[in-house]
Design an enzyme around this catalytic site. Structure first.
Site, PDB file in Angstrom:
ATOM      1  N   LYS A  97       0.856  -1.186   0.000  1.00 35.69           N
ATOM      2  CA  LYS A  97       0.000   0.000   0.000  1.00 35.69           C
ATOM      3  C   LYS A  97       0.889   1.231   0.000  1.00 35.69           C
ATOM      4  O   LYS A  97       2.023   1.189   0.506  1.00 35.69           O
ATOM      5  CB  LYS A  97      -0.864   0.008   1.275  1.00 35.69           C
ATOM      6  CG  LYS A  97      -2.089   0.869   1.174  1.00 35.69           C
ATOM      7  CD  LYS A  97      -3.265   0.131   0.558  1.00 35.69           C
ATOM      8  CE  LYS A  97      -4.444   1.038   0.348  1.00 35.69           C
ATOM      9  NZ  LYS A  97      -5.552   0.350  -0.320  1.00 35.69           N
ATOM     10  N   VAL A 132     -23.896   4.801  -0.890  1.00 37.89           N
ATOM     11  CA  VAL A 132     -24.202   4.427  -2.276  1.00 37.89           C
ATOM     12  C   VAL A 132     -23.313   5.224  -3.231  1.00 37.89           C
ATOM     13  O   VAL A 132     -23.779   5.919  -4.115  1.00 37.89           O
ATOM     14  CB  VAL A 132     -25.714   4.577  -2.603  1.00 37.89           C
ATOM     15  CG1 VAL A 132     -26.500   3.443  -1.968  1.00 37.89           C
ATOM     16  CG2 VAL A 132     -26.265   5.925  -2.122  1.00 37.89           C
TER      17      VAL A 132
HETATM   18  P1  NAD Z   1     -17.121   6.099  -2.587  1.00 37.02           P
HETATM   19  O1  NAD Z   1     -16.370   7.202  -1.943  1.00 37.02           O
HETATM   20  O2  NAD Z   1     -17.428   6.175  -4.041  1.00 37.02           O
HETATM   21  O3  NAD Z   1     -18.521   5.894  -1.827  1.00 37.02           O
HETATM   22  C1  NAD Z   1     -18.660   5.929  -0.456  1.00 37.02           C
HETATM   23  C2  NAD Z   1     -20.023   6.538  -0.158  1.00 37.02           C
HETATM   24  O4  NAD Z   1     -20.253   6.466   1.254  1.00 37.02           O
HETATM   25  C3  NAD Z   1     -20.130   8.005  -0.555  1.00 37.02           C
HETATM   26  O5  NAD Z   1     -21.297   8.235  -1.316  1.00 37.02           O
HETATM   27  C4  NAD Z   1     -20.176   8.728   0.786  1.00 37.02           C
HETATM   28  O6  NAD Z   1     -20.935   9.926   0.764  1.00 37.02           O
HETATM   29  C5  NAD Z   1     -20.816   7.688   1.671  1.00 37.02           C
HETATM   30  N1  NAD Z   1     -20.608   7.891   3.096  1.00 37.02           N
HETATM   31  C6  NAD Z   1     -19.501   8.344   3.732  1.00 37.02           C
HETATM   32  N2  NAD Z   1     -19.711   8.409   5.053  1.00 37.02           N
HETATM   33  C7  NAD Z   1     -20.971   7.975   5.269  1.00 37.02           C
HETATM   34  C8  NAD Z   1     -21.775   7.798   6.415  1.00 37.02           C
HETATM   35  N3  NAD Z   1     -21.319   8.093   7.642  1.00 37.02           N
HETATM   36  N4  NAD Z   1     -23.032   7.323   6.272  1.00 37.02           N
HETATM   37  C9  NAD Z   1     -23.515   7.039   5.043  1.00 37.02           C
HETATM   38  N5  NAD Z   1     -22.797   7.188   3.917  1.00 37.02           N
HETATM   39  C10 NAD Z   1     -21.550   7.661   4.025  1.00 37.02           C
HETATM   40  O7  NAD Z   1     -16.333   4.770  -2.230  1.00 37.02           O
HETATM   41  P2  NAD Z   1     -16.461   3.356  -2.956  1.00 37.02           P
HETATM   42  O8  NAD Z   1     -15.403   3.247  -3.982  1.00 37.02           O
HETATM   43  O9  NAD Z   1     -17.867   3.103  -3.317  1.00 37.02           O
HETATM   44  O10 NAD Z   1     -16.026   2.383  -1.765  1.00 37.02           O
HETATM   45  C11 NAD Z   1     -16.918   2.107  -0.708  1.00 37.02           C
HETATM   46  C12 NAD Z   1     -16.196   1.308   0.377  1.00 37.02           C
HETATM   47  O11 NAD Z   1     -15.724   0.084  -0.186  1.00 37.02           O
HETATM   48  C13 NAD Z   1     -14.969   2.015   0.936  1.00 37.02           C
HETATM   49  O12 NAD Z   1     -14.852   1.677   2.291  1.00 37.02           O
HETATM   50  C14 NAD Z   1     -13.819   1.400   0.158  1.00 37.02           C
HETATM   51  O13 NAD Z   1     -12.610   1.423   0.898  1.00 37.02           O
HETATM   52  C15 NAD Z   1     -14.315  -0.021  -0.024  1.00 37.02           C
HETATM   53  N6  NAD Z   1     -13.749  -0.683  -1.203  1.00 37.02           N
HETATM   54  C16 NAD Z   1     -13.912  -0.138  -2.433  1.00 37.02           C
HETATM   55  C17 NAD Z   1     -13.376  -0.791  -3.552  1.00 37.02           C
HETATM   56  C18 NAD Z   1     -13.573  -0.227  -4.933  1.00 37.02           C
HETATM   57  O14 NAD Z   1     -13.315  -0.954  -5.914  1.00 37.02           O
HETATM   58  N7  NAD Z   1     -14.027   0.992  -5.091  1.00 37.02           N
HETATM   59  C19 NAD Z   1     -12.678  -2.007  -3.392  1.00 37.02           C
HETATM   60  C20 NAD Z   1     -12.543  -2.550  -2.109  1.00 37.02           C
HETATM   61  C21 NAD Z   1     -13.078  -1.870  -1.010  1.00 37.02           C
END
Ligand code: NAD
Length: 366
Positions: A95, A196
């Site tokens: 990382k 979402v």
């Molecule tokens: P993103 O930033 O696109 O979406 C996250 C969403 O969560 C946003 O819409 C944000 O407003 C919302 N959010 C933040 N705090 C919140 C709260 N307290 N209550 C409700 N909603 C809240 O991120 P993503 O890419 O969709 O990833 C989502 C999660 O999955 C993250 O934890 C990320 O580390 C994990 N993840 C993502 C991937 C990927 O391919 N994008 C892969 C593995 C893990």
């Protein structure tokens, strides 16, 4: 005492602290980088390369202090080792974190310098996008190093990994429903999705298509309203999400939302979502869920679709091979539940054990 001596004393103190953090987690290498000209400052952690080169995203974040940045990169790189191992792919865990405000736009020189630092590790670490970085950033980084994934499709990459992550989470969630209810049909099942954004949005799409009744929350109104409208999902408040009478809680926003407070209110049978590090305390809360009879799908197992997508770029896999790796998440999730039951241990512990077993076996065969 001169300034230089004072400085040396501080450095000595800090390096002792660094090894105290690295040694228990068994990292192979940690590189600190600093570039005065561009203001680039960060850390790359290589946790384990037994199965292959370490891979993990580059996160840019406004850390309160340097210890927080170090802790984050150590914890996340270790998580990547387990994620790749349990997914059956030949990658290790790594990382990168960059210390800075993710909202500030950085110029080309900044990202090229980062690419040079990645390149200096000669392939021991392969970077990718994460919080605060993007496929566009990776297209700049790739001008300085070939050790980069998550590139735009136009640059020969696989683009945004989120759809692959969402598909894997959906399959892991289905396997969890099968374990808890005897069938993996989602018809009429009630699912609460927290967050979402990229992944949560696509997950809601899979769930509604499969006939689930979906409740959603988000602190971002634009994302919330768009997803509600597109999939006819029911909107609930950010705190209400923990109190719903649902079958599944799917955390897709932040880590540590499964903690002593929320476990006491959650009424679901299953927790299965995309967020990394959902358990605030791996040991304590894994056991609490087991005691309460809530089935937990280990996050690093079911959200591995994104890293599998990166693996595709490293090994030039075709679409069918990549899909197969992602679809393996379904059976592997069931395998973890079996191991958890047989060994009477929390599912998270079972998943870590399985990941470590694969690495130990590979090490013994080397
Ligand atoms: P993103 O930033 O696109 O979406 C996250 C969403 O969560 C946003 O819409 C944000 O407003 C919302 N959010 C933040 N705090 C919140 C709260 N307290 N209550 C409700 N909603 C809240 O991120 P993503 O890419 O969709 O990833 C989502 C999660 O999955 C993250 O934890 C990320 O580390 C994990 N993840 C993502 C991937 C990927 O391919 N994008 C892969 C593995 C893990």
């Amino acid at each position: 005492m001169s300034d230089a001596n004072n400085l040396m004393k501080t450095v000595e103190k800090q390096s002792a602290h660094v090894f105290a953090m690295i040694e228990p987690m068994e990292h192979e290498q940690v590189m600190f980088f600093n570039d005065k000209e561009t203001g680039l400052k960060g850390i790359i952690a290589v946790h384990n390369t037994v199965l292959g080169p370490s891979l993990g995203g580059c996160r840019i974040w406004n850390y309160d202090n340097e210890s927080d940045a170090l802790w984050d990169v150590l914890r996340l790189s270790r998580g990547m080792t387990f994620k790749s191992s349990i997914s059956g792919i030949n990658l290790g865990g790594g990382k990168a974190v960059i210390i800075g405000n993710p909202k500030v736009k950085r110029d080309e020189a900044f990202w090229r310098r980062f690419g040079k630092f990645v390149d200096s590790l000669n392939g021991k670490y392969i970077t990718a996008e994460d919080v605060g970085t993007s496929t566009e950033v990776m297209s700049i980084v790739m001008q300085e190093t070939k050790h980069v994934t998550g590139k735009p499709i136009s640059a020969g990459g696989t683009g945004d990994p989120s759809p692959s992550t969402a598909y894997g989470v959906f399959l892991g969630l289905k396997a969890s429903v099968k374990e808890a209810f005897g069938t993996d049909s989602l018809e009429g099942k009630k699912v609460a999705v927290q967050g979402v954004g990229h992944v949560g949005h696509d997950l809601v799409g899979h769930l509604t298509k499969a006939g689930a009744k979906v409740f959603i929350t988000d602190i971002n109104k634009v994302n919330l309203e768009a997803t509600a409208k597109e999939f006819n999902a029911t909107v609930v408040g950010p705190h209400e999400i923990y109190d719903l009478d649902v079958d599944v809680y799917a955390p897709c926003a932040l880590g540590a939302t499964v903690n002593s407070d929320t476990i006491s209110t959650l009424r679901c049978a299953v927790i299965a979502g995309a967020a990394n590090n959902q358990l605030a305390d791996e040991n304590l809360h894994g056991q609490m869920l087991l005691d309460k009879g809530i089935l937990f799908a280990p996050d690093f197992l079911i959200n591995a679709g994104g890293v599998i997508n990166c693996y595709r770029e490293v090994h030039n896999l075709n679409e069918a091979e990549t899909k197969q790796h992602i679809e393996n998440i379904y059976t592997r999730t069931l395998d973890i539940f079996k191991k958890s039951k047989t060994e009477k241990i929390p599912t998270q512990e079972a998943a870590i054990k399985m990941a470590v077993e694969r690495i130990e076996k590979a090490k013994a065969n080397k």
